[in-house]
Design an enzyme around this catalytic site. Structure first.
Site, PDB file in Angstrom:
ATOM      1  N   ARG A 182       1.454 -22.152  21.543  1.00 32.41           N
ATOM      2  CA  ARG A 182       0.399 -22.987  22.170  1.00 32.41           C
ATOM      3  C   ARG A 182       0.764 -24.465  22.075  1.00 32.41           C
ATOM      4  O   ARG A 182       0.436 -25.166  21.120  1.00 32.41           O
ATOM      5  CB  ARG A 182      -0.940 -22.747  21.468  1.00 32.41           C
ATOM      6  CG  ARG A 182      -2.058 -23.622  22.000  1.00 32.41           C
ATOM      7  CD  ARG A 182      -2.520 -23.257  23.377  1.00 32.41           C
ATOM      8  NE  ARG A 182      -3.159 -21.938  23.411  1.00 32.41           N
ATOM      9  CZ  ARG A 182      -3.482 -21.296  24.527  1.00 32.41           C
ATOM     10  NH1 ARG A 182      -3.185 -21.822  25.690  1.00 32.41           N
ATOM     11  NH2 ARG A 182      -4.072 -20.109  24.489  1.00 32.41           N
ATOM     12  N   GLN A 196      -3.786  -5.536  31.871  1.00 32.92           N
ATOM     13  CA  GLN A 196      -3.200  -5.320  30.527  1.00 32.92           C
ATOM     14  C   GLN A 196      -1.947  -6.158  30.320  1.00 32.92           C
ATOM     15  O   GLN A 196      -1.474  -6.335  29.199  1.00 32.92           O
ATOM     16  CB  GLN A 196      -2.837  -3.826  30.340  1.00 32.92           C
ATOM     17  CG  GLN A 196      -4.008  -2.870  30.525  1.00 32.92           C
ATOM     18  CD  GLN A 196      -5.197  -3.257  29.668  1.00 32.92           C
ATOM     19  OE1 GLN A 196      -5.053  -3.480  28.474  1.00 32.92           O
ATOM     20  NE2 GLN A 196      -6.360  -3.382  30.295  1.00 32.92           N
ATOM     21  N   ARG A 247       7.674 -16.142  28.495  1.00 36.96           N
ATOM     22  CA  ARG A 247       7.335 -16.986  27.327  1.00 36.96           C
ATOM     23  C   ARG A 247       7.115 -16.176  26.059  1.00 36.96           C
ATOM     24  O   ARG A 247       6.866 -16.752  24.992  1.00 36.96           O
ATOM     25  CB  ARG A 247       6.106 -17.844  27.641  1.00 36.96           C
ATOM     26  CG  ARG A 247       4.815 -17.040  27.823  1.00 36.96           C
ATOM     27  CD  ARG A 247       3.623 -17.981  27.993  1.00 36.96           C
ATOM     28  NE  ARG A 247       2.354 -17.208  28.046  1.00 36.96           N
ATOM     29  CZ  ARG A 247       1.153 -17.773  27.994  1.00 36.96           C
ATOM     30  NH1 ARG A 247       1.027 -19.093  27.897  1.00 36.96           N
ATOM     31  NH2 ARG A 247       0.061 -17.026  28.032  1.00 36.96           N
ATOM     32  N   HIS A 279       4.619 -25.090  31.956  1.00 31.41           N
ATOM     33  CA  HIS A 279       3.204 -25.331  31.642  1.00 31.41           C
ATOM     34  C   HIS A 279       3.072 -26.412  30.547  1.00 31.41           C
ATOM     35  O   HIS A 279       2.623 -26.131  29.437  1.00 31.41           O
ATOM     36  CB  HIS A 279       2.620 -23.996  31.160  1.00 31.41           C
ATOM     37  CG  HIS A 279       1.126 -23.895  31.071  1.00 31.41           C
ATOM     38  ND1 HIS A 279       0.362 -24.694  30.276  1.00 31.41           N
ATOM     39  CD2 HIS A 279       0.249 -23.041  31.672  1.00 31.41           C
ATOM     40  CE1 HIS A 279      -0.918 -24.344  30.380  1.00 31.41           C
ATOM     41  NE2 HIS A 279      -1.019 -23.356  31.209  1.00 31.41           N
ATOM     42  N   ASP A 291      -9.754 -27.477  35.396  1.00 38.34           N
ATOM     43  CA  ASP A 291      -8.679 -26.501  35.664  1.00 38.34           C
ATOM     44  C   ASP A 291      -8.422 -26.540  37.167  1.00 38.34           C
ATOM     45  O   ASP A 291      -9.009 -25.780  37.929  1.00 38.34           O
ATOM     46  CB  ASP A 291      -9.112 -25.098  35.216  1.00 38.34           C
ATOM     47  CG  ASP A 291      -7.927 -24.135  35.115  1.00 38.34           C
ATOM     48  OD1 ASP A 291      -8.083 -23.080  34.496  1.00 38.34           O
ATOM     49  OD2 ASP A 291      -6.854 -24.460  35.672  1.00 38.34           O
ATOM     50  N   GLU A 321       1.030 -29.459  34.788  1.00 35.26           N
ATOM     51  CA  GLU A 321       2.011 -28.380  34.885  1.00 35.26           C
ATOM     52  C   GLU A 321       2.773 -28.428  36.207  1.00 35.26           C
ATOM     53  O   GLU A 321       2.173 -28.627  37.266  1.00 35.26           O
ATOM     54  CB  GLU A 321       1.279 -27.046  34.761  1.00 35.26           C
ATOM     55  CG  GLU A 321       0.462 -26.932  33.474  1.00 35.26           C
ATOM     56  CD  GLU A 321      -0.636 -25.902  33.580  1.00 35.26           C
ATOM     57  OE1 GLU A 321      -1.733 -26.141  33.025  1.00 35.26           O
ATOM     58  OE2 GLU A 321      -0.405 -24.870  34.233  1.00 35.26           O
TER      59      GLU A 321
HETATM   60  O1  TA6 Z   1      -2.744 -23.543  33.580  1.00 31.83           O
HETATM   61  C1  TA6 Z   1      -4.104 -23.437  33.352  1.00 31.83           C
HETATM   62  C2  TA6 Z   1      -4.387 -22.050  32.817  1.00 31.83           C
HETATM   63  O2  TA6 Z   1      -4.091 -21.063  33.771  1.00 31.83           O
HETATM   64  C3  TA6 Z   1      -5.842 -22.029  32.380  1.00 31.83           C
HETATM   65  O3  TA6 Z   1      -6.643 -21.285  33.263  1.00 31.83           O
HETATM   66  C4  TA6 Z   1      -5.764 -21.429  30.977  1.00 31.83           C
HETATM   67  O4  TA6 Z   1      -5.838 -20.041  31.048  1.00 31.83           O
HETATM   68  C5  TA6 Z   1      -4.400 -21.934  30.539  1.00 31.83           C
HETATM   69  O5  TA6 Z   1      -3.579 -21.772  31.680  1.00 31.83           O
HETATM   70  C6  TA6 Z   1      -3.831 -21.311  29.290  1.00 31.83           C
HETATM   71  O6  TA6 Z   1      -3.524 -19.975  29.505  1.00 31.83           O
HETATM   72  P1  TA6 Z   1      -2.973 -19.116  28.228  1.00 31.83           P
HETATM   73  O7  TA6 Z   1      -2.692 -17.752  28.758  1.00 31.83           O
HETATM   74  O8  TA6 Z   1      -1.761 -19.822  27.744  1.00 31.83           O
HETATM   75  O9  TA6 Z   1      -4.091 -19.185  27.213  1.00 31.83           O
END
Ligand code: TA6
Length: 296
Positions: free
Chosen positions: A72, A90, A98, A168, A211, A270
């Site tokens: 994260r 799922q 990643r 991301h 978002d 991103e």
């Molecule tokens: O990029 C934005 C996003 O798609 C949000 O909707 C949120 O889900 C974020 O990515 C983080 O996603 P993750 O699967 O890493 O928790």
């Protein structure tokens, strides 16, 4: 490959491999102009510090560092799908790249102080259930006073390969109330929170969960931070979409790998091939999604 072999084959001249958090293998690239660290797990750039500056990338203090979990923070490599899998709930969010173990392919430093590392991932390292087609991913990370990350996707099969993707990137900021994201004025945008589309007017400020997916955007964008008195430049390539995300307090509170108050110190901008900007590769063809991150 064990640490000793990694260091003997690819280490030296500011490049080294060591055991990082969660016993993950971490590569450190350091030279006179800057430093970056990346985990082989996920091909995941975890940090970037330009010489003499403040860290540019954000990392949650609650991040998992585990073989079956995404890290994260830093720059998660999202491939071959952005967001939730289109048909199988799922499957892991943002694809399997990643949470896969990438292999070191090459490393070095150029005469003008650019340290680089190239990682690879193919279908041979990934569960067939996730993706039935052959592919070859290469991630090239270059560090100087700027950070360059390029994800090269090659279709090594004989069928067309459809994918969406993201670098991301999580950015370190003084406080969410101190920043503006600049560069999307006039761009069409999807607000994924209510599934409405609009055209962005002016710069982005943040007062709630955000978002947003922007389209028709290939230009550079910037994070202006009055607290850190800096402007982070995000220069994309191979991408005509971008996502700007901040979970704000409620969603942060629902994420076990995200501190409840940490939404104040980060923003995601991103570099993507997402939604309308998803791509298709004919057999034998390649696409590179890239970003160059610097501080003005
Ligand atoms: O990029 C934005 C996003 O798609 C949000 O909707 C949120 O889900 C974020 O990515 C983080 O996603 P993750 O699967 O890493 O928790």
């Amino acid at each position: 490959m064990d640490l000793e072999t990694l260091n003997s084959r690819f280490g030296g001249d500011g490049i080294s491999f060591s055991v990082g958090p969660g016993n993950l293998t971490v590569a450190r690239l350091e030279n006179e102009l800057g430093m970056a660290e990346l985990a082989l797990h996920g091909g995941h750039v975890m940090s970037f510090v330009p010489g003499g500056g403040a860290p540019v990338l954000w990392m949650s203090r609650e991040s998992w560092f585990a073989a079956d979990k995404p890290i994260r923070g830093g720059i998660p490599v999202c491939w071959p799908w952005f967001g939730a899998h289109p048909t199988n709930a799922q499957f892991p969010s943002h694809g399997f790249a990643r949470i896969s173990e990438w292999q070191v392919k090459s490393a070095g430093k150029t005469a003008d102080q650019v340290s680089w590392l190239e990682l690879g991932l193919t279908e041979r390292q990934v569960a067939k259930s996730f993706f039935p087609q052959p592919f070859d991913l290469r991630l090239r990370v270059e560090v100087s006073d700027v950070l360059s990350v390029a994800l090269r996707i090659e279709n090594t099969g004989d069928e067309h390969l459809n994918f969406s993707a993201a670098l991301h990137s999580y950015f370190n900021i003084s406080d969410i109330g101190n920043i503006a994201v600049v560069g999307f004025d006039g761009k069409p945008c999807l607000d994924t929170l209510d599934n409405t589309r609009h055209v962005q007017s002016g710069s982005l400020k943040f007062e709630r969960e955000t978002d947003l997916v922007f389209f028709d955007c290939e230009e550079d964008c910037f994070i202006e931070d009055s607290g850190l008195k800096r402007r982070i430049r995000i220069a994309k390539s191979g991408s005509s979409s971008a996502v700007v995300w901040n979970p704000w307090s409620d969603k942060a509170g629902r994420m076990p790998d995200f501190g409840n108050d940490e939404y104040r110190s980060m923003v995601c901008v991103e570099t993507t091939n997402a939604l309308d900007d998803a791509r298709t590769l004919a057999p034998g063809k390649r696409h590179t999604l890239g970003v160059v991150i610097g501080v003005a």
